[in-house]
Design a protein around this motif. Structure first.
Motif, mmCIF file in Angstrom:
data_model
loop_
_atom_site.group_PDB
_atom_site.id
_atom_site.type_symbol
_atom_site.label_atom_id
_atom_site.label_comp_id
_atom_site.label_asym_id
_atom_site.label_seq_id
_atom_site.Cartn_x
_atom_site.Cartn_y
_atom_site.Cartn_z
ATOM 1 N N GLN A 277 49.017 36.849 39.644
ATOM 2 C CA GLN A 277 50.112 36.731 38.675
ATOM 3 C C GLN A 277 49.755 35.804 37.532
ATOM 4 O O GLN A 277 48.955 34.883 37.678
ATOM 5 N N ARG A 278 50.392 36.067 36.382
ATOM 6 C CA ARG A 278 50.334 35.158 35.232
ATOM 7 C C ARG A 278 51.763 34.655 34.995
ATOM 8 O O ARG A 278 52.642 35.415 34.627
ATOM 9 N N ASN A 279 51.973 33.379 35.217
ATOM 10 C CA ASN A 279 53.301 32.803 35.089
ATOM 11 C C ASN A 279 53.326 31.688 34.060
ATOM 12 O O ASN A 279 52.306 31.041 33.792
ATOM 13 N N GLY A 280 54.505 31.452 33.513
ATOM 14 C CA GLY A 280 54.731 30.261 32.710
ATOM 15 C C GLY A 280 54.336 30.340 31.261
ATOM 16 O O GLY A 280 54.664 29.458 30.474
ATOM 17 N N GLY A 281 53.612 31.364 30.841
ATOM 18 C CA GLY A 281 53.212 31.482 29.444
ATOM 19 C C GLY A 281 52.416 32.742 29.223
ATOM 20 O O GLY A 281 51.731 33.222 30.121
ATOM 21 N N THR A 282 52.529 33.306 28.023
ATOM 22 C CA THR A 282 51.838 34.563 27.712
ATOM 23 C C THR A 282 51.148 34.512 26.359
ATOM 24 O O THR A 282 50.871 35.538 25.753
ATOM 25 N N THR A 283 50.869 33.326 25.862
ATOM 26 C CA THR A 283 50.271 33.189 24.540
ATOM 27 C C THR A 283 48.772 33.473 24.592
ATOM 28 O O THR A 283 48.021 32.802 25.318
ATOM 29 N N GLY A 284 48.330 34.462 23.832
ATOM 30 C CA GLY A 284 46.913 34.769 23.722
ATOM 31 C C GLY A 284 46.396 35.633 24.853
ATOM 32 O O GLY A 284 47.002 35.761 25.915
ATOM 33 N N GLU A 285 45.247 36.259 24.585
ATOM 34 C CA GLU A 285 44.549 37.009 25.635
ATOM 35 C C GLU A 285 43.836 36.035 26.548
ATOM 36 O O GLU A 285 43.159 35.110 26.076
ATOM 37 N N VAL A 286 43.969 36.226 27.868
ATOM 38 C CA VAL A 286 43.296 35.346 28.814
ATOM 39 C C VAL A 286 42.575 36.185 29.859
ATOM 40 O O VAL A 286 42.943 37.325 30.133
ATOM 41 N N THR A 287 41.543 35.615 30.430
ATOM 42 C CA THR A 287 40.797 36.251 31.510
ATOM 43 C C THR A 287 40.573 35.254 32.630
ATOM 44 O O THR A 287 40.666 34.029 32.439
ATOM 45 N N VAL A 288 40.261 35.779 33.811
ATOM 46 C CA VAL A 288 39.897 34.939 34.946
ATOM 47 C C VAL A 288 38.901 35.713 35.799
ATOM 48 O O VAL A 288 38.982 36.935 35.928
ATOM 49 N N ARG A 289 37.938 35.019 36.368
ATOM 50 C CA ARG A 289 36.954 35.627 37.243
ATOM 51 C C ARG A 289 37.495 35.703 38.663
ATOM 52 O O ARG A 289 38.213 34.821 39.129
ATOM 53 N N VAL A 290 37.112 36.785 39.371
ATOM 54 C CA VAL A 290 37.498 36.987 40.762
ATOM 55 C C VAL A 290 36.235 37.273 41.568
ATOM 56 O O VAL A 290 35.405 38.086 41.146
ATOM 57 N N ALA A 291 36.091 36.629 42.702
ATOM 58 C CA ALA A 291 34.918 36.887 43.552
ATOM 59 C C ALA A 291 35.276 36.658 45.009
ATOM 60 O O ALA A 291 36.088 35.780 45.337
#
Length: 491
Positions: free
Chosen positions: A58-72
């Motif tokens: 989930q992405r919570n608390g803010g939606t400003t800008g494009e964001v990414t995160v790594r998953v492994a």
């Protein structure tokens, strides 16, 4: 009003004044405008035969800008490759987006009786101001027993989602239906053998493929799925994985021969000790969007008469030898067909002797073993039309002049004989006066334009006096490094 009450009022008023001066209270978005990214759950359980587990991020608390995160994934008591498939990926949210994302981890079945095992999925490296909240999720795999298969299958049988342990060679003379999520685990040197009127309907999905694998994840651990004389009804392999087969002398993980009818679509053939697939001369095949990779001998060993049933949308690279092998001893083309431009070379052995109309698609590469050749006579035709950007290549395995015999048309009088944007190199066999990269004999008819003809041990092109060929042969093509010269025209 008492003095205590006055003091209380004064404190309340002061607090209100300070609050007004400070402005509105900070919310999560103002503190983290790009958002906090984390797993919805910190722990999940999955049955060993479930096929996969989905984890929600989930992405919570803010939606400003494009964001990414790594998953492994990280192994624990559960091992990658044995109990689950390792996953490494990047999740992306666009500016303003906060929809949950799903991470799918394939779960593998084995025949061992064992306690529950765990692995971890980790989030890291957020970008553009985002932060990671719940960074890990622990997945527990619960053991599920396998049903043993030890007897030949002679009556129609359906295998629902679950685990099946194949402990002996199984001959199938009925219809076997394997539903999505079914897993067949083979003991060493055993396999499934389909014979008349045997049929396999392996109906997997992208989310829950049908898996055929070995007890141990070792190339060649088990034999293969083999089909002989299975032409009465079409076998169907949709979203199937065949892995770690090709043992005990088997040609490949999947073998189709002797008129077998089969559709193989969206499937993976990998980690064979031999070829991913072996296709006989008279198979009736629907072949689409398959992946053949990680195989020791190459992607596939295919009869030249079956090569036109391959497709360019499939993937054939990533093997120890990146080729599809065409052995003329297994039969030359006898029906009109087109060989597609696949992402690896065609490796040609022996004398390829088409007796029908053979078309080579733009971008295809044919690599000839020593003394191999293409030879056409009356009734056959060869169309090889490339483009400047996607030429067709005929060359020898070694860059030595005369390594292979070349292309010969002898009495092929078809208007379909056309060579455009074709490179022919390294032919000419022994370099005698009649040897050439392209030899045109008897009453052949052909058009040859925009071709590159080079490095022949004999002539670039040898032309008999009864051949009909475009008059500008010498100027419409490029010739170089041909031992006896560019073109010989018989008087």
């Amino acid at each position: 009003m008492t003095e205590r009450t006055v003091r209380s009022v004064r404190k309340t008023v002061a607090a209100l004044v300070l609050a007004a001066l400070a402005g509105p209270a900070c919310d999560d978005e103002s503190e983290n405008p790009a958002g906090v990214i984390g797993f919805a759950q910190e722990a999940q359980s999955v049955a060993e035969n479930a096929g996969y587990v989905d984890l929600v991020v989930q992405r919570n608390g803010g939606t400003t800008g494009e964001v990414t995160v790594r998953v492994a994934t990280q192994a624990g008591t559960a091992a990658a490759g044995a109990d689950f498939e390792a996953v490494s990926m990047t999740l992306t949210w666009a500016d303003g987006a906060d929809a949950p994302a799903t991470v799918r981890v394939p779960i593998r079945t084995d025949v061992l009786t064992e306690p529950a095992e765990t692995f971890t999925v980790v989030l890291s490296d957020p970008t553009n101001g985002a932060v990671v909240g719940r960074a890990t999720a622990v997945v527990t795999i619960a053991d599920t027993p396998c049903t043993e298969i030890a007897e030949d299958i002679t009556v129609d049988t359906t295998f629902p989602r679950g685990c099946y342990h194949v402990t002996d060679n199984i001959t199938v003379t009925a219809t076997v239906t394997a539903e999505a999520g079914a897993t067949f685990v083979f003991d060493q040197d055993v396999g499934f053998y389909f014979d008349t009127p045997g049929v396999l309907r392996a109906l997997g999905t992208a989310e829950a493929p049908v898996l055929f694998t070995g007890v141990e994840p070792i190339r060649g651990y088990w034999e293969s799925l083999e089909f002989y004389n299975c032409a009465r009804s079409q076998s169907v392999l949709d979203h199937v994985i065949i892995e770690y087969a090709g043992g005990d002398g088997a040609c490949g993980g999947l073998m189709l021969d002797n008129g077998t009818r089969a559709a193989v679509r969206d499937s993976v053939l990998r980690h064979s000790a031999a070829y991913g697939a072996c296709l006989g001369r008279d198979v009736q095949l629907e072949w689409a969007r398959n992946t053949l990779t990680g195989n020791a001998s190459g992607a596939a060993d295919v009869s030249p008469n079956a090569a036109g049933q391959l497709d360019a949308a499939s993937t054939y690279h990533g093997n120890d030898h990146d080729w599809v092998r065409l052995d003329a001893d297994r039969g030359s083309p006898t029906v009109d067909q087109t060989w597609p431009a696949i992402d690896v070379e065609y490796r040609v052995a022996g004398r390829l002797w088409p007796t029908a109309h053979l078309t080579i698609a733009a971008g295809a590469e044919l690599v000839f073993e020593q003394d191999a050749e293409i030879y056409l006579q009356s009734g056959a035709a060869l169309t090889a039309v490339g483009t400047a950007a996607s030429p067709i290549v005929f060359r020898g395995l070694e860059p030595t002049a005369g390594y292979w015999d070349g292309v010969e048309l002898h009495g092929s009088n078809s208007v379909d004989n056309r060579f455009e944007y074709v490179t022919i190199s390294g032919g000419g066999a022994e370099g005698t006066a009649w040897d050439a990269n392209l030899r045109l004999g008897s009453t052949t008819r052909i058009s040859v334009t925009n071709c590159t003809i080079t490095n022949s041990a004999g002539w670039g092109v040898w032309v008999a006096n009864t051949v009909t060929v475009n008059a500008d042969l010498e100027t419409a093509n490029s010739f170089s490094a041909n031992a006896l010269g560019a073109v010989y025209r018989e008087p």
